[in-house]
Design a protein around this motif. Structure first.
Motif, short mmCIF file in Angstrom:
data_model
loop_
_atom_site.label_atom_id
_atom_site.label_comp_id
_atom_site.label_asym_id
_atom_site.label_seq_id
_atom_site.Cartn_x
_atom_site.Cartn_y
_atom_site.Cartn_z
N LEU A 1 -7.64 -0.78 4.33
CA LEU A 1 -6.58 0.21 4.57
C LEU A 1 -6.83 1.47 3.76
CD1 LEU A 1 -3.21 -1.76 4.66
CD2 LEU A 1 -4.33 -0.53 6.52
N GLN A 2 -7.25 1.27 2.51
CA GLN A 2 -7.45 2.42 1.64
C GLN A 2 -8.63 3.26 2.09
OE1 GLN A 2 -7.44 0.34 -2.02
NE2 GLN A 2 -5.24 0.58 -2.32
N ALA A 3 -9.50 2.64 2.92
CA ALA A 3 -10.67 3.37 3.40
C ALA A 3 -10.33 4.26 4.59
CB ALA A 3 -11.78 2.39 3.75
N THR B 1 -6.35 -4.78 2.15
CA THR B 1 -5.97 -3.72 1.22
C THR B 1 -7.14 -2.74 1.06
OG1 THR B 1 -4.52 -5.20 0.02
CG2 THR B 1 -5.20 -3.21 -1.13
N GLY B 2 -8.32 -3.30 0.88
CA GLY B 2 -9.51 -2.46 0.73
C GLY B 2 -9.75 -1.63 1.98
N ARG C 1 3.57 -2.11 -7.95
CA ARG C 1 2.61 -2.59 -6.97
C ARG C 1 1.49 -3.41 -7.60
NH1 ARG C 1 0.33 1.99 -3.49
NH2 ARG C 1 0.64 3.23 -5.35
N SER D 1 -8.90 7.25 6.44
CA SER D 1 -8.57 8.60 5.97
C SER D 1 -7.11 8.96 6.27
CB SER D 1 -9.52 9.58 6.65
OG SER D 1 -8.87 10.78 6.90
N SER D 2 -6.47 9.61 5.36
CA SER D 2 -5.06 9.97 5.55
C SER D 2 -4.91 11.07 6.60
CB SER D 2 -4.46 10.41 4.22
OG SER D 2 -5.18 11.51 3.73
N ASN E 1 0.84 -1.19 0.00
CA ASN E 1 0.00 0.00 0.00
C ASN E 1 0.88 1.24 0.00
OD1 ASN E 1 -2.63 0.92 -0.11
ND2 ASN E 1 -2.66 1.38 2.08
N HIS E 2 2.18 1.05 0.28
CA HIS E 2 3.10 2.18 0.40
C HIS E 2 3.44 2.69 -1.00
CE1 HIS E 2 6.37 4.69 1.73
NE2 HIS E 2 5.95 4.50 2.97
N ARG F 1 0.66 -7.16 -6.64
CA ARG F 1 -0.64 -7.43 -6.02
C ARG F 1 -1.38 -8.54 -6.78
NH1 ARG F 1 -3.02 -1.47 -4.74
NH2 ARG F 1 -2.06 -1.19 -2.70
N THR G 1 -4.04 2.23 12.91
CA THR G 1 -4.34 1.34 11.79
C THR G 1 -5.15 0.12 12.24
OG1 THR G 1 -2.20 1.99 10.92
CG2 THR G 1 -3.32 0.21 9.79
#
Lengths: 507, 419
Positions: free
Chosen positions: A384-386, A381-382, A308, A388-389, A301-302, A312, A410
């Motif tokens: 993690l992307q959800a 993966t899904g 990637r 918020s940064s 994810n980095h 993946r 996390t």
């Protein structure tokens, strides 16, 4: 009356046509259960989709039908079987068992000749046999009338072709009354001599029946020895000395199958160690796959990692193979002497991956890790992307290090979305029959154990081994054990989901 | 209101489905419905359904066509996986949806009879035309339950390029095999779960048959594989296992054994007729021989017999018997079945017709001292313990062979008593 209505109409017409076909087929073979349920489904389907008020049901109905057929019916039937003694020797109904026992004990009289035989019907349509007896010429008789001489009968090429007062059946006519003919017994004047019966409509043999069934007492008597076999209430005919007739039938046995697991000393010992291993296996399966999947998910994810997308896609590959195939491949790879791992990777070291109890446990966990991590990789993966940064930026400003960020941000945020999936995965692995069966077959077996189960057997593979694979089949016991597993999985899932809800409340 | 309607319908449906019990798939129904139509049309007087695996189904095609023509009936052959036939038959026959005839192995008979699913078949005078072992194999508690067609047993197969004359005892055979310098002196398949079937000739040569027999030669459910003879065999297995001379190895599975022999890595293999084709295709010149004795007594392999059973629920009993007695039990059919499956015909005249084939003759010779595999339902309780114990003896996991063998006998007895 828009185009959608026409589409709906034609789809429903198709469904109705299919339903009527099923009803017609079921009616032809007298399957009233299927007929009745299909009628019910059709009525409800038409009502739901033509009514203006059943909006919600319109969406739910297909799912409900499948739920009924594939889940509730299966569960209900399994529960029903678990309260019976269904299995080898108790396979059918009482009437079938009586018929089978009587048929099996009707033996040909030793050294008796075979008689050329013709099936005939009398004036009143009653079936009978005409046989050629070496000494007496043609004899004819029916169920009521014992054999008597028919001196005027015609014999052509060793077959009776005409008998005065009777008409001779053609082969086609014989086939139309097969059941009546095979069950017909024509006796001689001397009752003890036995009676003639035929199996193929052209040859008769002299038979004597050893057993007789008495309708009034419901018992079977052996006429040679005088032993009476009476219904013992457990689906068998039992004599006073405890011996039973070969064929029994299916009866309800209450909770016998459920208590057997704990009271039968052959089962209860292995049962406990298998139970413990099942929990350990299911837990480790989820934990290892989850953490490996999560590790890969975070790494790939980095943004700094190159290629990637390709990596993946490659990581998901194991997920694309059928599980049982992977199991077989792993069993081959891990073979002590010829497996790729010992032979090539370890330079011919004969490590007993599948035959040492602890290594075998490690092997199934390892094989499951290979099979299962892609799924966890996908869902994490899904998830993690959800996340918020912004929360990561806030953590950075607060001066949190990577480890702290993982533990405090996390993981908790991830758990909210993946915890239900982990519980589902636990339930799946609790019953992961394919993996165990194809990698180790449950082996290595416990040395000297009174039932054939082994170190890597989980509950469901033990059920298969005990109740179906080894010895006589015991579907009742298998069903009872399945129900027990179902209850356990249900309980764990329920507890798990309750915990998950608390998780959400905290945040 | 709405919800209650759906729930009521759901409950009603569940009960209706439960009431129908073990209803079968719609495919089955269509077949039966179609069959009835044929009868109503007057085209034929009956329909016979036969379940057979693909090889036997192919062998039956011609004779079935002949039968259809002669009798004006329809015969439907349904191809099934051989391993599924018995279980599906047991599940379906009581519902009336089963076939009229199945093609299967004789050792199913105990289980089928116990479930009341097969009818005795009266071979009559034809019984004398069959080889005795074949009829005995299908005899259960005094009645014959099938028409046999093929006999099979394992034998010693020799690679003539590596060895030309075979000694009389198993120990000498091992020594000879080791002297050739081949990778394996002799191959016997087993695998980690063991393979008691292939090990049985060695066991009988020590005088330890699995079940005792009564004075008519039928098996009785009384274990005979224990005692001193059994212990001697257990010791022998351990001595030639991995901890001993290393002749046997649990890693040798059926596939590995076949491939190793086809690669010329061993002068001998213990195997059955089904493996001959791969060997000859690999260019190996083989001779089939009786199995040498390891323990002094004759090394008797299990004899398996294949045959036809009649469903006791069949509505076409006369037609089924007519087909079995007057068609399947004929020389032509038995030879045809031999040509597709390689099993020696059970009909003596058919066996003679194929006896000029040296391979077939070799298997016949090796099977002459063979014994039918027990068809007792109790036999099902034996296999798992038996194989695993042998595997443990060979692998050296069981360090005390006598104790391991005794435990096995106890466990089998326990499983039989509990069943």
């Amino acid at each position: 009356m828009g185009p959608f209505f026409l589409v709906k109409l034609s789809v429903l017409a198709l469904i109705n046509a299919f339903g009527l076909f099923v009803i017609y087929s079921a009616w032809q073979v007298s399957h009233w259960g299927i007929l009745g349920s299909m009628v019910a489904i059709l009525i409800v389907a038409n009502w739901v989709y033509f009514s203006k008020r059943m909006i919600a049901a319109k969406y739910l109905f297909p799912g409900l039908v499948f739920l009924l057929v594939y889940q509730l019916f299966t569960m209900g039937y399994t529960a029903y079987i678990s309260f019976t003694n269904y299995g080898t020797g108790h396979n059918a109904t009482r009437e079938d068992a009586i018929a089978a026992n009587l048929a099996q004990n009707e033996n040909r009289v030793p050294d008796s000749p075979s008689y050329p035989l013709t099936v005939v019907t009398g004036a009143d349509g009653e079936l009978g046999f005409a046989i050629i007896d070496g000494d007496d010429g043609v004899l004819v008789g029916t169920e009521e009338q014992t054999f008597e001489a028919a001196p005027d009968a015609t014999v052509t090429d060793g077959d009776v072709t005409e008998v005065p007062g009777y008409s001779v059946l053609t082969f086609g006519e014989v086939l139309e009354q097969q059941n009546e003919i095979t069950s017909l017994r024509v006796g001689f004047d001397d009752v003890d001599e036995g009676s003639i019966r035929t199996q193929d409509g052209s040859t008769g043999y002299l038979y004597r029946s050893v057993l007789t069934y008495d309708e009034a007492t419901g018992a079977i008597t052996n006429t040679d020895t005088g032993v009476v076999y009476s219904d013992n209430g457990e689906g068998s005919f039992e004599a006073e000395d405890g011996s039973t007739l070969v064929v029994g039938w299916r009866v309800a046995v209450g909770f016998d199958n459920f208590t057997k697991m704990f009271t039968d000393s052959r089962l209860s010992g292995p049962f406990l160690s298998v139970l413990v291993w099942t929990f350990v296996f299911a837990f480790l399966s989820v934990a290892t796959t989850f953490f490996l999947g999560l590790f890969f998910a975070i790494v790939f994810n980095h943004p700094a990692v190159r290629g990637r997308k390709i990596i993946r896609s490659l990581l998901i590959l194991p997920y694309a193979f059928p599980g049982f195939l992977s199991g077989l491949v792993w069993a081959g790879l891990l073979n002590r002497r010829f497996g790729f791992i010992n032979q090539v990777l370890l330079g011919g070291a004969e490590i007993p991956w599948l035959t040492d109890p602890w290594l075998a446990k490690l092997s199934v966990i390892g094989a499951n890790l290979w099979l299962g991590f892609p799924y966890m990789f996908l869902i994490t993966t899904g998830a993690l992307q959800a996340i918020s940064s912004e929360v990561y930026e806030a953590a950075k400003i607060d001066g949190a290090r990577a480890g702290r960020v993982f533990r405090s941000i996390t993981l908790p945020l991830l758990m909210i979305s993946v915890a239900p999936l982990l519980i589902a995965s636990f339930a799946f692995n609790f019953n992961n029959f394919n993996l165990i069966y194809f990698v180790t077959e449950g082996g290595p077996n416990f040395p000297g154990s009174p039932i054939a189960v082994g170190a890597t057997d989980i509950l469901i593979s033990m059920v298969y081994s005990v109740a179906i694979e080894s010895g006589t089949q015991q579907y009742g016991l298998a069903s009872a054990m399945s129900i027990l597993i179902f209850v356990m999985v249900g309980l764990i899932s329920w507890l798990g989901f309750r915990q998950t809800r608390k998780l959400e409340e905290v945040i | 209101m709405r919800r209650s309607i759906v729930i009521t319908a759901a409950v009603g449906l569940t009960m209706a489905l439960a009431a129908c019990g073990g209803g079968t798939g719609s495919g089955e129904e269509e077949t039966t419905a179609g069959a009835e139509e044929t009868t109503e049309d007057g085209g034929s007087a009956g329909t016979l359904t036969i379940w057979a695996d693909e090889f036997r189904a192919a062998a039956l095609t011609d004779i079935v066509a002949q039968f259809e023509e002669d009798k004006g009936v329809t015969v439907e052959i349904v191809e099934k996986n051989f391993d599924d036939i018995k279980d599906e038959f047991i599940a379906q026959a009581p519902t009336g949806e089963g076939p009229d005839i199945i093609v299967g192995a004789h050792d199913w008979s105990g289980e089928l009879v116990t479930n009341g699913l097969v009818s005795p078949v009266e071979l009559g005078d034809a019984a004398a035309d069959f080889s005795e072992v074949a009829v005995n194999a299908f005899t259960y508690e005094g009645s014959v339950y099938g028409v046999p067609y093929g006999i099979e047993n394992i034998a010693l197969v020799r690679n003539n390029a590596l060895a030309s004359d075979t000694p009389a005892t198993f120990d000498e055979l091992i020594a000879q095999g080791q002297a050739t310098g081949a990778e394996y002196p002799v191959l016997i398949q087993m695998g980690e779960e063991g393979d008691a079937f292939h090990m049985y000739p060695l066991q009988t040569s020590f005088g330890a048959p699995v079940f005792a027999t009564d004075d008519t030669g039928s098996y009785i459910p009384e274990l005979a594989l224990g005692g001193d003879a059994g212990t001697a065999f257990a010791d022998y297995l351990a001595s030639i296992g991995q901890a001993g001379s290393g002749v046997l190895d649990t890693a040798i599975t059926a596939d590995i054994a076949r491939e190793a022999f086809a690669n010329g890595e061993s002068p001998y293999i213990l195997t059955g007729p089904w493996n001959i084709a791969p060997f000859t295709e690999a260019g190996i010149d083989v001779t089939v021989l009786p199995i040498p004795s390891a323990g002094g007594e004759p090394a008797a392999p299990f004899v398996g017999v294949q045959g036809f059973y009649v469903n006791s629920y069949s509505e076409n009993a006369i037609l089924a018997n007519e087909f079995l007695i007057n068609y399947a039990a004929t020389e032509d059919v038995q030879v045809a079945m031999y040509e597709t499956g390689g099993r020696i015909p059970a009909l003596t005249s058919a066996a003679e017709a194929v006896s000029d084939d040296p391979i077939a003759a070799g298997f016949v010779a090796a099977g002459e001292i063979g014994v039918p595999m027990p068809s007792l339902p109790q036999m099902n309780s034996v296999w798992a313990f038996w194989g695993v114990t042998e595997a443990n003896l060979v692998s050296g996991v069981a360090t005390d062979p006598a104790a391991a063998w005794a435990t096995m006998v106890d466990n089998i007895q326990g499983a039989i008593d509990a069943a």
